[in-house]
Each structure stands twice: as C-alpha cells, then as structure tokens.
Design an enzyme around this catalytic site. Structure first.
Site, mmCIF file in Angstrom:
data_model
loop_
_atom_site.group_PDB
_atom_site.id
_atom_site.type_symbol
_atom_site.label_atom_id
_atom_site.label_comp_id
_atom_site.label_asym_id
_atom_site.label_seq_id
_atom_site.Cartn_x
_atom_site.Cartn_y
_atom_site.Cartn_z
ATOM 1 N N LYS A 117 0.869 -1.184 0.000
ATOM 2 C CA LYS A 117 0.000 0.000 0.000
ATOM 3 C C LYS A 117 0.900 1.226 0.000
ATOM 4 O O LYS A 117 1.388 1.654 1.036
ATOM 5 C CB LYS A 117 -0.908 0.007 1.235
ATOM 6 C CG LYS A 117 -2.247 0.740 1.029
ATOM 7 C CD LYS A 117 -2.143 2.196 0.685
ATOM 8 C CE LYS A 117 -1.848 3.061 1.895
ATOM 9 N NZ LYS A 117 -1.853 4.535 1.533
ATOM 10 N N VAL A 141 0.718 6.807 13.605
ATOM 11 C CA VAL A 141 0.166 5.784 12.714
ATOM 12 C C VAL A 141 0.817 4.434 12.991
ATOM 13 O O VAL A 141 0.151 3.388 12.950
ATOM 14 C CB VAL A 141 0.345 6.198 11.246
ATOM 15 C CG1 VAL A 141 -0.145 5.088 10.318
ATOM 16 C CG2 VAL A 141 -0.414 7.483 10.957
ATOM 17 N N GLY A 142 2.096 4.440 13.317
ATOM 18 C CA GLY A 142 2.782 3.193 13.645
ATOM 19 C C GLY A 142 2.144 2.483 14.825
ATOM 20 O O GLY A 142 2.017 1.253 14.832
ATOM 21 N N GLU A 167 9.517 1.692 11.305
ATOM 22 C CA GLU A 167 10.494 2.790 11.313
ATOM 23 C C GLU A 167 9.692 4.078 11.384
ATOM 24 O O GLU A 167 9.013 4.461 10.432
ATOM 25 C CB GLU A 167 11.360 2.736 10.055
ATOM 26 C CG GLU A 167 12.632 3.563 10.181
ATOM 27 C CD GLU A 167 12.602 4.780 9.306
ATOM 28 O OE1 GLU A 167 12.257 5.858 9.845
ATOM 29 O OE2 GLU A 167 12.921 4.676 8.117
ATOM 30 N N CYS A 191 13.502 10.618 7.467
ATOM 31 C CA CYS A 191 13.432 10.234 8.882
ATOM 32 C C CYS A 191 14.780 10.385 9.575
ATOM 33 O O CYS A 191 14.839 10.684 10.772
ATOM 34 C CB CYS A 191 12.945 8.789 9.007
ATOM 35 S SG CYS A 191 11.266 8.539 8.417
ATOM 36 N N GLU A 215 9.894 15.986 15.593
ATOM 37 C CA GLU A 215 10.289 15.834 14.196
ATOM 38 C C GLU A 215 9.545 16.835 13.328
ATOM 39 O O GLU A 215 8.315 16.865 13.312
ATOM 40 C CB GLU A 215 10.005 14.412 13.710
ATOM 41 C CG GLU A 215 10.539 14.143 12.319
ATOM 42 C CD GLU A 215 10.347 12.696 11.890
ATOM 43 O OE1 GLU A 215 11.282 12.128 11.314
ATOM 44 O OE2 GLU A 215 9.260 12.147 12.141
#
Length: 478
Positions: free
Chosen positions: A171, A228-229, A246, A280, A379
């Site tokens: 996806k 979301v992780g 990650e 990242c 971040e």
C-alpha cells in the site's frame, strides 16, 4: 488514470472511486489513482495467498533470486522513466530522483544475489538425535510505504520479502505511488508469477487500515509517523502479526572542537536539506562544542545560505515539500521557533521563477540558547536545522539522547577513544563517525530504538526479519 496491480492484472478500485494526485511543484492535479477499499485489499491478499500455494511458492531460491536480478536490470533499463515519475510525484530534484532509482535497482541486485545464500543450522543435541534449524518464508507480507522515498522504500522492504519467498501486498502513499506501480508492472514483464507482488492504492485510513488488520497477513512493514505506527501495531496485534516499524527521528550531529570543518559542514547541510528535509534520518539537530561554536556557526551559516530550493528541472539542492499539509506543518514549526526566541542564523533562498502554487519552504538554520524548544525534540520533517552549544563529552551524549527518538547519529571528532565512547553512548540504531549517510547503504542494517520503532531493514538481517525458523528434531537410534 493510473491503475492498481492485483493478481497480475491492472485494475481500478472495485467501487470505481479515485483520488486526485497533486503536484507539489504547482499545486495542480495531474493524474488520479484508484481509491482502494477493503474489498480491493481482500482481493490482493487472496491473490498473494494463491501465489504462495502455486507457482511462486514452488519456486526455488535460485530462481527467485534470478527474477529479482532481472527486475533490477529492468529498473536500470527504465531508469529515466522511473526517475521522471518519482520526481513528478514528490517534487524532488531530478538528480535526487535518479539517485533513488539507482538505489532501488541496487536493492533488487543485493537481495537477488542473497536469495539462495540463506542457510540453516545443525544443532548438537542428545545422542541419536539430529536437529536442524531451517528458515522459511512468513507467508503474505504487507508493506505500507511512505511518500518521501517511495521507490527506495519499496525496494528496501519488498525486495528482501520476495527474496525469502513471501508474497507481498503493498500500500503506497496516496501522495506518491507512480514509480512503485510502474516497477510492479516491470516485475510482471520479467516473469514474476501473478499474485507474488500486488499494489493497492488508497488512503491510509481505508486501504492501509484494512491491510493492517487483515486476518490473512503474516507480517507488516511500515515507515511513517509514530502515531500511525502505533495504530498499525495495535491492529496487527489482534492477529499476532509481527511488525517492523520505522517511525521517524530527531537525529543529532555532535561536533567536537577537533572536528574537520571541511568534512562536517557540507555533510551537515546536505543532511538537512536533502529531499527538502523530508527524511526520517535527517540531521535536524546540531550540537557544537562551545570552544568552536561561534567559528563553526559562522562557517556553517555561509554554506547554508547558498542552499536554493526550486523545481525538479532546476535540479537545485532542495525541492518543494510534498503537499500543502506538509507545507503548513513546516511553516508552523518555523513560526514556533521564532516565538520561542530562537535566532535565525542563516536562510537559504527560493529560486526565481518557481510556480506560485508550489510548496516551497525557505531552508532555515536556527541557533538555540537551550534545549527547551520543541524544534529540538519534535520531528519537523522539513529543511529546518537547530544548533545548540555543549560543554563536555558527557553533556553532548545527554543532549543527543534528550528526545523520544533514536534512529541515527553522527560524531565529528579526530579522537579515536572519543569516537567510540560517544558512538556507543548515543541511543540510536545507526551512528556515523566523521560522515553522514542519512541511513544510506543497502548493505547496512538499519532501524531505530525508542519511539523510532523496532526491527531492522537492509543488509542480511532483513532476510531474518522477513522469515521464520522451524526446528526439526529427528531420532535415528534403534
């Protein structure tokens, strides 16, 4: 309109819905993609399972490797076409897009060569017993790919999965998926069986969520936000499915008073403006020892001010950020830095002639008086670098670890003992000494600690992540 790839065929979403794809360069819609739903995910997973039970599952490791090598060759043969797609989707400079496609091919080369090099073990046990440890594919693997490096991330997670004999459902991000779909078409052209590799496009909260909670998925990789992780890991836990996650970073450069400026400064600038800071592993924090802080910052500011952001065809240092949401996010952080009292030490420029509707952000170097600002802990995912002075080696390690993230770090010093002490003291998954690769290197195991996630990709260790072991215990006495 671009189509999905399911069971070896190009298809639209079953309900016919689509998503507009917007150019980050000018804000215009330039194509559409299918808005896949649960029914489309179900079809892709079913096709992957059938492939495992059919031609793909019966294929030897040698033949799987040969297919991956052929796909790598095909990627190189279509290099410029794929780079154009990557650049159009993401807005990144053409030189960057071309480099990304070269790396994509390298993933298929590396794991194609490794496919038949995965060995088991013989374990000493009791008398009259033979014990073997063999390694097997997990089954159907799901891969949720981010928009910042779609081609590279596709190769990073899917190539080792296929090398181990898994069948995959991918996806990609709705903001950037064109290169991935084209590579899946190339995979069919070089001989991959139908269902071995499936691409379902759509929104994360729809197609991504359906894939994460699917009861016939055996493994998930995800690169993206921590929020979301967590949701993906929770969905996977219902089916006891393993994840490699990650989830971002806040990577620090640590510059000691014996560092070589000519090595450190170009790497530090590139490490934050490459891909418009949407990496990242971007080196978004800069810790400089007090004795050289003023001198180093002056030299860095001079180099940083040379950075220019422009359109892909201008092929400058920096492109636009990917979409309006990201544009607004980065600019909010810049405004927050100013409100927190951070000093602008240098700025890049936006080139003349860029479209008015493009998502171009002026690269910014801040100098911070303390580590209190959120710009040093959260971040940003844009071309924003924040510098801070430090006193001692212990102070540097403490500040480097003063974040929830732990993905990458860099140590700049000529002192060999200090190199080892600081590199080992930083809590992160990968550390550069007198260099900075932003997670680069197909051969180098990569992943984070703390809220940067868990599990490892790249290198041979990825083949272990993408497989499971089975222990065979045989009694041969009497």
């Amino acid at each position: 309109m671009t189509q999905m790839i399911i069971d070896g065929r190009k298809v639209d979403a079953q309900d016919g819905r689509s998503i507009d794809v917007v150019s980050p360069v000018n804000g215009d819609v330039f194509t559409t993609i299918p808005r896949g739903q649960e029914a489309d995910v179900n079809a892709a997973v079913k096709a992957a399972r059938a492939a495992l039970e059919g031609d793909w599952g019966r294929m030897t490791a040698l033949d799987r490797g040969r297919l991956l090598l052929r796909l790598g060759e095909s990627v190189l043969a279509h290099h410029e076409e794929l780079a154009q797609l990557e650049s159009r989707d993401t807005g990144k400079p053409m030189s960057t897009a071309r480099a990304d496609i070269t790396v994509l091919a390298r993933y298929f080369e590396f794991y194609g060569g490794a496919a038949d090099k995965v060995h088991g073990q013989t374990i000493p046990f009791q008398k009259d017993y033979s014990v073997q440890l063999i390694r097997e594919p997990l089954g159907v693997t799901a891969h949720i790919i981010p928009w910042n490096y779609p081609a590279q991330m596709f190769g990073r997670s899917v190539a080792p999965a296929l090398a181990m004999g898994n069948a995959s459902v991918v996806k990609p991000a709705e903001d950037a998926c064109l290169s991935i779909i084209r590579v899946a078409e190339l995979a069919l052209e070089v001989g991959f069986p139908a269902g071995a590799l499936n691409i379902v496009t759509g929104l994360g909260e729809e197609a991504g969520a359906s894939l994460s909670r699917h009861s016939d998925i055996n493994f998930i990789t995800f690169t993206g936000s921590n929020e979301v992780g967590v949701l993906i890991q929770q969905a996977a836990a219902v089916n006891a499915v393993k994840c490699v996650l990650e989830l971002g970073g806040k990577s620090a450069h640590i510059v000691f008073d014996d560092a070589k400026f000519k090595l450190a400064i170009p790497a530090i600038v590139k490490g934050i403006v490459h891909n418009a800071g949407q990496t990242c592993t971007a080196g978004s924090r800069l810790l400089v020892q007090k004795g050289i802080y003023a001198e180093f910052m002056n030299a860095l500011a001079e180099e940083f001010s040379k950075v220019r952001a422009g359109t892909p065809d201008m092929d400058l240092t920096c492109g636009p950020v990917v979409n309006k949401a990201q544009f607004d996010r980065v600019n909010r952080y810049i405004a927050k830095g100013l409100a927190d009292g951070l000093k602008v030490a240098a700025e890049g420029t936006i080139a003349d002639g860029v479209p008015a509707g493009g998502y171009f952000v002026k690269p910014t170097l801040f100098a911070a008086p303390s580590h209190d600002s959120t710009l040093l802990t959260e971040e940003i995912f844009g071309p924003v670098l924040v510098a801070l002075p430090f006193d001692t080696e212990a102070d540097a390690i403490r500040l480097a670890n003063a974040t929830d993230y732990g993905l990458l770090g860099a140590v700049w010093t000529e002192n060999g003992g200090r190199q080892q002490r600081v590199a080992r003291g930083i809590k992160c998954g990968q550390v550069y000494i007198n260099g900075f690769g932003a997670g680069g290197g197909v051969e180098l195991p990569f992943g984070g600690v703390k809220k940067s996630g868990h599990g490892r990709e790249k290198g041979f260790i990825a083949l272990e992540e993408m497989s499971t072991t089975k222990t065979l215990i045989q009694f041969y006495g009497e």
